[in-house]
Design a protein around this motif. Structure first.
Motif, short mmCIF file in Angstrom:
data_model
loop_
_atom_site.label_atom_id
_atom_site.label_comp_id
_atom_site.label_asym_id
_atom_site.label_seq_id
_atom_site.Cartn_x
_atom_site.Cartn_y
_atom_site.Cartn_z
N SER A 54 0.83 -1.12 0.00
CA SER A 54 0.06 0.11 -0.09
C SER A 54 0.88 1.25 0.07
O SER A 54 1.65 1.67 0.98
N HIS A 55 0.84 2.10 -0.96
CA HIS A 55 1.41 3.35 -1.02
C HIS A 55 1.31 4.31 0.09
O HIS A 55 1.89 5.27 0.72
N VAL A 89 2.77 7.05 5.03
CA VAL A 89 2.62 7.62 6.53
C VAL A 89 3.86 7.48 7.16
O VAL A 89 4.43 8.34 7.72
N LEU A 90 4.59 6.28 6.82
CA LEU A 90 6.00 6.08 7.42
C LEU A 90 6.96 7.31 7.09
O LEU A 90 7.58 7.69 7.91
N GLY A 91 6.70 7.76 5.79
CA GLY A 91 7.76 8.56 5.21
C GLY A 91 7.35 9.89 5.94
O GLY A 91 8.41 10.79 6.42
N THR A 146 10.27 6.27 -1.69
CA THR A 146 10.49 5.30 -2.67
C THR A 146 9.78 4.04 -2.89
O THR A 146 9.25 3.86 -4.00
N GLN A 147 9.32 3.41 -1.87
CA GLN A 147 8.78 2.35 -1.80
C GLN A 147 7.29 2.79 -1.97
O GLN A 147 6.46 2.07 -2.84
N LEU A 159 3.46 12.33 -3.85
CA LEU A 159 4.51 11.44 -3.46
C LEU A 159 5.86 11.65 -4.52
O LEU A 159 6.92 11.80 -3.75
N LEU A 160 5.59 12.13 -5.53
CA LEU A 160 6.92 12.49 -6.56
C LEU A 160 7.31 13.74 -6.03
O LEU A 160 8.65 13.90 -5.82
#
Length: 872
Positions: free
Chosen positions: A81-82, A87-89, A106-107, A118-119
């Motif tokens: 799941s992105h 969230v972790l990022g 990146t993941q 994200l990008l």
């Protein structure tokens, strides 16, 4: 537990709740978001994305550890799941853990390749970590997804530029320009991009194309910044060797801003004159030019100052006299600081002294030096001469004679005008150079008392108290200008990132042997630079969004050189010295008096504790914002090491020292003391190759430096007498390198004696020779005689060198300690740093009575205890 390959979609009702959860989080309605997440998990307890969102909400509610654990658990349930990775990022980015944050992003991008958020965040992290190749790929992906946005074109061009692909940068910008239509007049954003395009052409060496494009843009008025246009045109004309046009362009700029040194240098380049490498012929050309400018623009101080730098002899005398006259008549206190840089030339120093003495003779007779007689000019003449004599080059008899003359001149000026703070500040500066921290602190306090509302005088008085050892009194003074609700003046100054305060207090603690507190203050300096480094993060996207490309590239260049700042270097050297001491003597961490807090420290600690308790009680109450967001106030970070005990008891002091010094290997390559510090750390870590590299770097800068001489012997002894010698192949290489340090066949004793004989007038060299002799186990009597030679009449010695010699005699347990102390006191009669402990105690008692001071217009009263301790 559900497998990460078996992602179960939420029921329709829970899908709606999950969308509501995302909306509530974005609006920071945290408590409702938490209830919504619990509602989903009650129905679908193994939904990883909801777990991660709940963990993210918890981290914003001051429950970071619980939230992070929940995020990791949710990630296990759904690793594809992105949202989970995003969230972790976000959490890692909030913790400023940039590397881990980029891994998470990146993941996330792997599972959602077209997510613009994200990008963009991934690109922001890549440029922050200076991963320019990856940045280029990410920016290309963004451009392909949204080619209709101008900032995406500029962002990709900048990424190519940072990656070193100038040709591609040029191509991207040309394509970008071809897509533009209906550009409004005076468009600042478009103007910035055009200037950036010209900068790229200039870096590529295409000066002719850049100039033609610049003329076209200037004619169309596409570039709003007219000064930037003029500067670029002058610079390009110079590089194209069009001397007449370039000279005219630079002269136009000088007329617009005659105080810019770069404009003068640019003009002189067109005349084939380099101010940093003058010849007799070019010196004449430059002087004629500066005299012409001075005649046309008599108020252009930059032209006058540059002319003074290159003039010599009678020409210098002709130029310096009106320059000094103007400063004295206007009453410019910084006049001496301005011209002191000229003292590197002894002839110029003597000319200035002759002129100023002539002025003093005239003013004492009541004659004017320019215009009607003004008695205040006499005060500034005395002030200048006092500072002049106190800063004269060192000679065998100058330290006492010239400082006494400086004090005499200042006393005359103070008797004439006792209400001028600069006179007392000058007196404090002279007494400091004379080695009298007590008198210096007292004089600076007198200056402060003349204007209690002056923040600068307050800081100077506090700084001199710290240097005298009275840290408590200094903090009380600083508290007059800090926030009253702050836990302590020191914490407020830390919040304001006051580097001067952190360094001064750290040095003061180090002198008193409070190594833990010293390390804590130096650590504050390190944290400040880390904060400045981290503060650039938000500008990576902001600058591109606002098209401030040129300033953004300047920001990146500045951040690259950030830790070359003198404050960081000073803190790094001081910290590494303490860490090396802790490695050599681990008992310092146990016996160090860091825990013995002063009265002000105890009061500040108590006040901070009460403030923290009050804030904790207030934080228990939820705050409802105007938008209806119910959120908790984040708790301020707690200082879990107020006394520096953890820093002092570090398990790897040499590793901590190297963390400080590693940036300086590239940013302070021209400093001997930096390479000496790096050597000291590496030789103790048994890294002989790195120690040799540092030693060779120091020798390249100054092969006769006293500290370098000591390290050469230390390296030889460390290599051959080490209990853990290096591996055989490395040992052979290192042994062969010794021939470049010490000639083969020459004993260490002979090498040391030859060094001392080459440096007959240097006290530092003789003290270094004594240290080496002690390392070579020379009889103590010989070592002591070398130390006493530093006080010989023909040797140039400073108070600091004599203090170092006294410390060395203490270390070797010399019985002649008192004898050296007495002789040093005779050599420096105005100094009291060589007095006995009893004499110093008497000096403290004379400064101990309390005095009440009323602070001018504010009428606020303060009670001060003027207590200073001598620097030992």
């Amino acid at each position: 537990m559900a497998s990460k390959a078996q992602r179960k979609p939420l029921p329709l009702k829970e899908q709606a709740l999950f969308k509501e959860l995302l909306t509530l989080y974005e609006s920071r309605t945290l408590k409702r978001a938490l209830k919504t997440a619990d509602q989903i998990l009650k129905k679908v307890p193994d939904h990883g994305e909801t777990m991660c969102m709940k963990g993210l909400v918890l981290t914003h509610m001051n429950r970071k550890e619980e939230g992070l654990e929940l995020v990791k658990k949710g990630l296990v349930y759904d690793m594809q799941s992105h949202i989970c990775w995003h969230v972790l990022g976000i959490i890692k980015k909030a913790d400023k853990n940039w590397d881990e944050a980029l891994k998470a992003y990146t993941q996330a991008v792997r599972f959602d390749k077209e997510n613009m958020n994200l990008l963009r965040d991934a690109a922001q992290l890549q440029v922050h970590l200076r991963l320019f190749e990856s940045l280029k790929e990410t920016r290309w992906q963004i451009l392909k997804l949204r080619p209709n946005l101008r900032q995406n074109w500029v962002g990709y061009a900048v990424a190519c530029h940072l990656n070193g692909d100038l040709e591609e940068t040029k191509s991207v910008l040309k394509t970008y320009f071809s897509t533009l239509k209906n550009i409004p007049d005076y468009d600042v954003e478009h103007s910035e991009v055009l200037l950036y395009y010209l900068q790229v052409l200039e870096e590529m060496g295409e000066h002719s194309d850049a100039l033609s494009q610049l003329d076209l843009y200037a004619k169309e008025r596409s570039i709003v910044d007219r000064t930037a246009v003029a500067e670029s045109r002058a610079r390009l004309l110079t590089k194209l060797s069009r001397k007449e046009d370039a000279a005219h362009a630079w002269r136009t700029l000088i007329d617009q801003n005659p105080e810019c040194h770069d404009y003068y240098r640019g003009f002189l380049v067109t005349q084939r004159v380099d101010l940093n490498a003058l010849t007799d012929e070019t010196r004449v050309t430059a002087l004629l030019f500066f005299k012409e400018i001075i005649a046309q623009l008599p108020k252009a101080m930059a032209a006058q100052r540059l002319a003074l730098k290159i003039a010599k002899g009678d020409e210098f005398r002709e130029l310096i006299q009106p320059y000094l006259t103007n400063g004295l008549v206007k009453g410019i206190p910084s006049l001496f600081v301005d011209v002191r840089a000229l003292y590197v030339d002894e002839d110029k120093r003597k000319i200035i002294e002759q002129i100023m003495e002539t002025f003093r003779g005239k003013s004492e007779k009541g004659e004017n030096i320019s215009g009607p007689f003004d008695p205040t000019v006499h005060i500034w003449i005395l002030y200048f001469l006092a500072l002049h004599y106190s800063a004269r080059p060192l000679s065998p008899d100058a330290p006492s004679r010239d400082l006494a003359r400086s004090l005499e001149l200042l006393e005359q000026a103070i008797k004439h005008t006792p209400t001028l703070p600069e006179l007392f500040m000058g007196k404090a500066r002279v007494l400091k150079r004379a080695g009298d921290p007590f008198g210096a602190a007292r004089a600076m306090e007198e200056a402060r008392a003349l204007d209690g509302q002056d923040r600068f005088l307050n800081w100077k008085a506090a700084k001199y108290l710290m240097r005298a050892g009275d840290i408590d009194g200094a903090i009380r003074l600083l508290g007059l200008f800090t926030k009253k609700d702050a836990p302590s003046p020191g914490s407020d100054l830390e919040d304001m990132q006051c580097l001067a305060y952190m360094l001064e207090e750290g040095d003061a603690h180090a002198r008193r042997g409070r190594l833990g507190l010293a390390l804590r203050r130096y650590k504050s300096v390190q944290v400040t630079f880390d904060d400045v480094d981290n503060d650039q993060f938000d500008f990576h996207n902001y600058s591109l969004r606002r098209f401030a490309v040129n300033m953004y590239l300047s920001l990146l260049s500045f951040e690259k050189q950030l830790r070359s700042h003198p404050a960081y270097i000073a803190a790094a050297l001081a910290s590494s010295k303490i860490y090396v001491s802790l490695h050599d003597d681990a008992s310092l961490a146990v016996s160090n008096p860091a825990g013995k807090l002063s009265e002000s420290d105890k009061k500040a600690k108590k006040k901070a504790k009460k403030a923290a308790q009050k804030l904790q009680e207030e934080n228990k109450k939820p705050v409802v914002t105007a938008a209806g967001k119910d959120e908790d106030i984040p708790e301020p970070p707690k200082d879990d090491d107020p006394e520096g005990k953890k820093l002092l008891t570090t398990p790897d002091p040499l590793g901590d020292a190297m963390k400080w010094l590693r940036p300086l290997e590239m940013l302070a390559k021209d400093r001997v003391d930096v390479w000496v510090a790096i050597y000291d750390v590496n030789i103790r870590r048994r890294k002989f190759a790195q120690a040799l590299k540092a030693l060779n770097s120091a020798r390249k800068l100054d092969p006769q430096h006293p500290e370098v001489h000591v390290r050469v012997i230390d390296y030889h002894l460390g290599l051959f007498l080490s209990s853990e010698p290096p591996a055989t192949p490395l040992s052979v290489l290192l042994t062969s390198s010794l021939e470049t340090l010490i000639p083969p066949g020459l004993s260490l004793e002979t090498f040391n004696n030859e060094y001392i004989q080459r440096q007959t007038s240097s006290a530092e060299a003789r003290l270094a020779g004594a240290r080496v002799a002690f390392m070579l186990e020379t009889p103590l009597e010989t070592v002591e005689s070398l130390v006493f030679e530093t006080l010989s009449p023909e040797v140039k010695v400073t108070i600091q060198t004599s203090s170092n010699a006294l410390e060395f005699l203490t270390m070797v347990k010399s019985a002649r300690f008192d004898e050296f102390r007495i002789q040093a006191s005779r050599r420096f009669p105005l100094s009291n740093v060589f007095k006995t402990e009893d004499e110093q105690t008497l000096l403290r008692k004379t400064l101990r009575p309390e005095s009440t001071v009323v602070n001018g217009e504010s009428g606020c009263k303060e009670t001060e205890v003027a207590v200073v301790e001598c620097i030992s």
